[in-house]
Structure formats: structure tokens, C-alpha cells
Motif scaffolding. Structure first.
Motif, PDB file in Angstrom:
ATOM      1  N   PRO A 155       0.845  -1.201   0.000  1.00  0.00           N
ATOM      2  CA  PRO A 155       0.000   0.000   0.000  1.00  0.00           C
ATOM      3  C   PRO A 155       0.883   1.255   0.000  1.00  0.00           C
ATOM      4  N   PHE A 156       0.581   2.172  -0.905  1.00  0.00           N
ATOM      5  CA  PHE A 156       1.389   3.402  -0.956  1.00  0.00           C
ATOM      6  C   PHE A 156       0.555   4.553  -1.499  1.00  0.00           C
ATOM      7  N   CYS A 157       1.062   5.752  -1.301  1.00  0.00           N
ATOM      8  CA  CYS A 157       0.478   6.892  -1.992  1.00  0.00           C
ATOM      9  C   CYS A 157       1.608   7.833  -2.424  1.00  0.00           C
ATOM     10  N   ILE A 158       1.279   8.752  -3.288  1.00  0.00           N
ATOM     11  CA  ILE A 158       2.279   9.664  -3.846  1.00  0.00           C
ATOM     12  C   ILE A 158       2.160  11.009  -3.141  1.00  0.00           C
ATOM     13  N   VAL A 159       3.298  11.569  -2.769  1.00  0.00           N
ATOM     14  CA  VAL A 159       3.311  12.900  -2.169  1.00  0.00           C
ATOM     15  C   VAL A 159       4.145  13.800  -3.069  1.00  0.00           C
ATOM     16  N   PHE A 160       3.474  14.727  -3.727  1.00  0.00           N
ATOM     17  CA  PHE A 160       4.207  15.694  -4.553  1.00  0.00           C
ATOM     18  C   PHE A 160       4.749  16.789  -3.636  1.00  0.00           C
ATOM     19  N   THR A 161       6.043  17.068  -3.738  1.00  0.00           N
ATOM     20  CA  THR A 161       6.684  18.051  -2.856  1.00  0.00           C
ATOM     21  C   THR A 161       7.016  19.336  -3.625  1.00  0.00           C
ATOM     22  N   LYS A 162       7.363  20.367  -2.854  1.00  0.00           N
ATOM     23  CA  LYS A 162       7.860  21.648  -3.397  1.00  0.00           C
ATOM     24  C   LYS A 162       6.832  22.383  -4.257  1.00  0.00           C
ATOM     25  N   ALA A 163       5.541  22.257  -3.901  1.00  0.00           N
ATOM     26  CA  ALA A 163       4.482  22.908  -4.678  1.00  0.00           C
ATOM     27  C   ALA A 163       4.592  24.430  -4.620  1.00  0.00           C
TER      28      ALA A 163
END
Length: 202
Positions: A136-144
Motif C-alpha cells: 500500500p502506498f500513496c504519492i506525495v508531490f513536494t515543493k508545490a
């Protein structure tokens, strides 16, 4: 979720050395310099809980941080840092793989992606591997904060859309900025919901 307490527990070179208790673990991983330490510090509202470094590829161990005495944030070494020797890279790869595949306390992996870039092969391969391994995983977009809100959303959507070529169901994702404390509530709510489910099952 309110974080009342967060502290460093232990650094481990192997899965065997990780804490022996059964509390849920949330692992954070991404390419070197993706802003992992900054994100962990922002989530916990502690300036230097996870050590940030100007030198990419500094995290070489599995670092556990206990939160509210209830669950762990696990800071995993970054992947794909070219300046490390082949031997070091291989060792880190084995450490990451064995932690992710063998650690029963691991309930979710947060894969960090720099929102400014198009989908890179190394990130895509890692995400596909997690899917194939049923992790199980999710994506975290950084530096928005480095982009405007509209552009950030557009980049994240484009990145996720590319997964549709092989993924039937897309993983959850979050858009974050450690500078602006953006996405903090959403990520912590996500963790809280999983913790709640685990508690109910117990």
C-alpha cells in the motif's frame, strides 16, 4: 490529527535492528533531494527532527521517529543518487527492498516526487514495483510552493495520468509544500484513518 510529541527513536542498518514493537509504521521515500526531511519536519512541526542536508544521499540508514507514542514515521534512504559508489547503491537498494517487503509493521509507503519535474523513469519503476509487490502506498508531490497552485495541480494530474497506461486504479496522492505547510492536514488525516482502521481490526 494533533501531533503532541515526535522524537527520534533509532537508526538501523538492517530490518533486524528496527524497533521490536508492533506499532504501525509509515515509510517516507523518494529520490535524493526531494525534500523528505523537510516534509517529515513539517508534518511533525519540529524544525530539526529529521536532519536536512545540502548534500543529497545523506540518509544511509532506516530512521524511526515515534509520534504520539502511537505510530512511527520511518525515513528511508533516497534512491537513485548517482554519486554514490555502486557498492553503496546496491547496499541501500537491498536495505530498502528488505524493509519494504519484510517489515510487517509497515502499513503505508509515501513516495515523494518533486512536482516540478515530469515523470522520471526511476520514480515510475519504483512505483510500479510497489504495485506489483502489493505494497500500500500513496504519492506525495513536494515543493508545490515553487510553482503556482494551478501549475502544481496541472503537473500532479499529468504525472498521475501517465500511470493510466498500466494502472487500473490510481494510488491516492497529495500536493505538499514544506515551506507553506501545505498538505499537512491531508497527509495526517490519511494516517489517522489508517490507524483507526487498524485499531478497529485489533
Amino acid at each position: 490529527m494533533e501531533i503532541k510529541k515526535a522524537e527520534f527513536t533509532v537508526s538501523s542498518a538492517t530490518v533486524m535492528q528496527c524497533p521490536k514493537d508492533t506499532k504501525p509504521e509509515y515509510a517516507f521515500i523518494g529520490r535524493s533531494n526531494v525534500g523528505k526531511s523537510s516534509l517529515i519536519n513539517m508534518l511533525c512541526q519540529r524544525k530539526s527532527l529529521a536532519k536536512t542536508s545540502a548534500t543529497p544521499g545523506k540518509t544511509l540508514l532506516i530512521n524511526h521517529f515515534i509520534v504520539n507514542n502511537e505510530w512511527y514515521i520511518v525515513d528511508l534512504p533516497g534512491y537513485g543518487y548517482a554519486k554514490q559508489s555502486k557498492t553503496t547503491r546496491k547496499k541501500l537498494e537491498q536495505m530498502i527492498t528488505s524493509y519494504i517487503l519484510q517489515r510487517q509493521q509497515l502499513v503505508n509507503v509515501f513516495v515523494l516526487i518533486d512536482i516540478r519535474h515530469e515523470q522520471q523513469t526511476i520514480d515510475r519503476e519504483f512505483v510500479d514495483w510497489l504495485g506489483q509487490s502489493s505494497i500500500p502506498f500513496c504519492i506525495v508531490f513536494t515543493k508545490a510552493d515553487k510553482l503556482g497552485p494551478g501549475k502544481a495541480k496541472m503537473n500532479a494530474d499529468a504525472w498521475m495520468k501517465k500511470l493510466e497506461d498500466t494502472w487500473e486504479e490510481l494510488p491516492p496522492y497529495f500536493i505538499t509544500s514544506s515551506e507553506k505547510k501545505m498538505g499537512r492536514e491531508e497527509v495526517l488525516d490519511y494516517i489517522e484513518n489508517i490507524n483507526r482502521e487498524i485499531a478497529q481490526q485489533a
